[in-house]
Design an enzyme around this catalytic site. Structure first.
Site, PDB file in Angstrom:
ATOM      1  N   CYS A   1     -20.722  35.360  22.766  1.00  0.00           N
ATOM      2  CA  CYS A   1     -21.334  34.273  23.534  1.00  0.00           C
ATOM      3  C   CYS A   1     -20.762  32.927  23.095  1.00  0.00           C
ATOM      4  O   CYS A   1     -20.615  32.683  21.894  1.00  0.00           O
ATOM      5  CB  CYS A   1     -22.846  34.295  23.318  1.00  0.00           C
ATOM      6  SG  CYS A   1     -23.744  33.089  24.326  1.00  0.00           S
TER       7      CYS A   1
ATOM      8  N   GLU B   1     -25.791  36.895  31.684  1.00  0.00           N
ATOM      9  CA  GLU B   1     -26.014  35.542  32.229  1.00  0.00           C
ATOM     10  C   GLU B   1     -27.460  35.323  32.669  1.00  0.00           C
ATOM     11  O   GLU B   1     -28.025  34.252  32.422  1.00  0.00           O
ATOM     12  CB  GLU B   1     -25.064  35.290  33.420  1.00  0.00           C
ATOM     13  CG  GLU B   1     -23.587  35.399  33.099  1.00  0.00           C
ATOM     14  CD  GLU B   1     -23.203  34.750  31.772  1.00  0.00           C
ATOM     15  OE1 GLU B   1     -22.346  35.315  31.073  1.00  0.00           O
ATOM     16  OE2 GLU B   1     -23.778  33.701  31.422  1.00  0.00           O
TER      17      GLU B   1
HETATM   18  O1  LIG Z   1     -22.804  33.608  28.669  1.00  0.00           O
HETATM   19  C1  LIG Z   1     -21.567  33.656  28.706  1.00  0.00           C
HETATM   20  N1  LIG Z   1     -20.819  33.418  27.648  1.00  0.00           N
HETATM   21  O2  LIG Z   1     -21.451  33.108  26.518  1.00  0.00           O
HETATM   22  C2  LIG Z   1     -19.360  33.403  27.703  1.00  0.00           C
HETATM   23  C3  LIG Z   1     -18.711  34.157  26.565  1.00  0.00           C
HETATM   24  N2  LIG Z   1     -19.093  35.572  26.547  1.00  0.00           N
HETATM   25  C4  LIG Z   1     -18.541  36.418  27.430  1.00  0.00           C
HETATM   26  O3  LIG Z   1     -17.819  36.063  28.312  1.00  0.00           O
HETATM   27  C5  LIG Z   1     -18.908  37.842  27.229  1.00  0.00           C
HETATM   28  C6  LIG Z   1     -18.245  38.600  26.272  1.00  0.00           C
HETATM   29  C7  LIG Z   1     -18.591  39.928  26.102  1.00  0.00           C
HETATM   30  C8  LIG Z   1     -19.580  40.527  26.853  1.00  0.00           C
HETATM   31  C9  LIG Z   1     -20.229  39.758  27.803  1.00  0.00           C
HETATM   32 CL1  LIG Z   1     -21.460  40.471  28.747  1.00  0.00          CL
HETATM   33  C10 LIG Z   1     -19.900  38.417  28.002  1.00  0.00           C
HETATM   34 CL2  LIG Z   1     -20.726  37.455  29.155  1.00  0.00          CL
HETATM   35 NI    NI Z   2     -23.463  33.840  26.595  1.00  0.00          NI
END
Ligand SMILES: O=CN(O)CCNC(=O)c1cccc(Cl)c1Cl
Ligand code: NI
Length: 187
Positions: free
Chosen positions: A114, A158
């Site tokens: 995240c 999200e």
């Molecule tokens: O809320 C969004 N973020 O924090 C952006 C960075 N994380 C990712 O892109 C991400 C990485 C791994 C698994 C999932 Cl499910 C996600 Cl969402």
């Molecule tokens: Ni996130």
């Protein structure tokens, strides 16, 4: 243009708030915000721009991560099928809602990360394998989509953000790598 400086980190109470629904059709301001969120994701996945702008990669982003407590999310999930290079899911969702979900559960084999969490948190984040989501688009049109696997996982990450939930809230503290029978591991 959104950069890492705009993204709030753990400890900021906005990440734990339940975000507010936005008016439909979205205002010009909310449309602009959504477009900037989607552009951020595309930039973060472009090696040249990510390097230039010092962006961590992301496949989703929620408005609360920008300290904006509104129910707006953007997802830009690249296709994992080389035959279909175009993105598998690329959109901005206003007031997204999980209408139903499978009993079957799934998780990403490599766990989740995240942009609001400046540390590695190992462990399986177990979520519904399939979900049906309703949302409004920038024009105010209603949509209802069925998602599975990686796309379903990202959208759940999200939607968690707009409900004040962080991915590590789902990790089993006793045994982060414990998996009950039947949980689909997505690689
Ligand atoms: O809320 C969004 N973020 O924090 C952006 C960075 N994380 C990712 O892109 C991400 C990485 C791994 C698994 C999932 Cl499910 C996600 Cl969402
Ligand atoms: Ni996130």
């Amino acid at each position: 243009m959104i950069t890492m400086d705009d993204i709030i980190r753990e400890g900021n109470p906005t990440l734990r708030a339940v975000a507010k629904e936005v008016p439909i059709p979205p205002t010009a301001e909310d449309v602009e915000l959504g477009n900037e969120m989607l552009q951020f994701l595309k930039n973060s996945q472009d090696p040249v721009k990510a390097e230039e702008l010092h962006l961590r990669g992301g496949v989703g982003l929620a408005a609360p991560q920008l300290d904006i407590s509104k129910r707006i999310i953007a997802v830009h999930v690249p296709s994992t099928d080389p035959e279909k290079p175009e993105s598998s899911l690329s959109t901005v969702m206003y007031n997204p809602k999980v209408l139903s979900h499978s009993v079957q559960e799934a998780c990403l084999g490599e766990g989740e990360g995240c942009l609001s969490v400046d540390r590695e948190v190992p462990g399986y984040v177990v979520r519904a394998a399939r979900i049906t989501v309703s949302y409004f688009d920038a024009e105010g049109e209603a949509h209802k989509v069925r998602l599975k696997n990686y796309e379903a996982i990202v959208v759940q990450h999200e939607i968690d953000h707009i409900n004040g939930i962080m991915f590590y809230d789902h990790i089993n503290d006793q045994n982060p790598l414990h998996l009950k029978d039947g949980v689909l591991v997505i690689d």
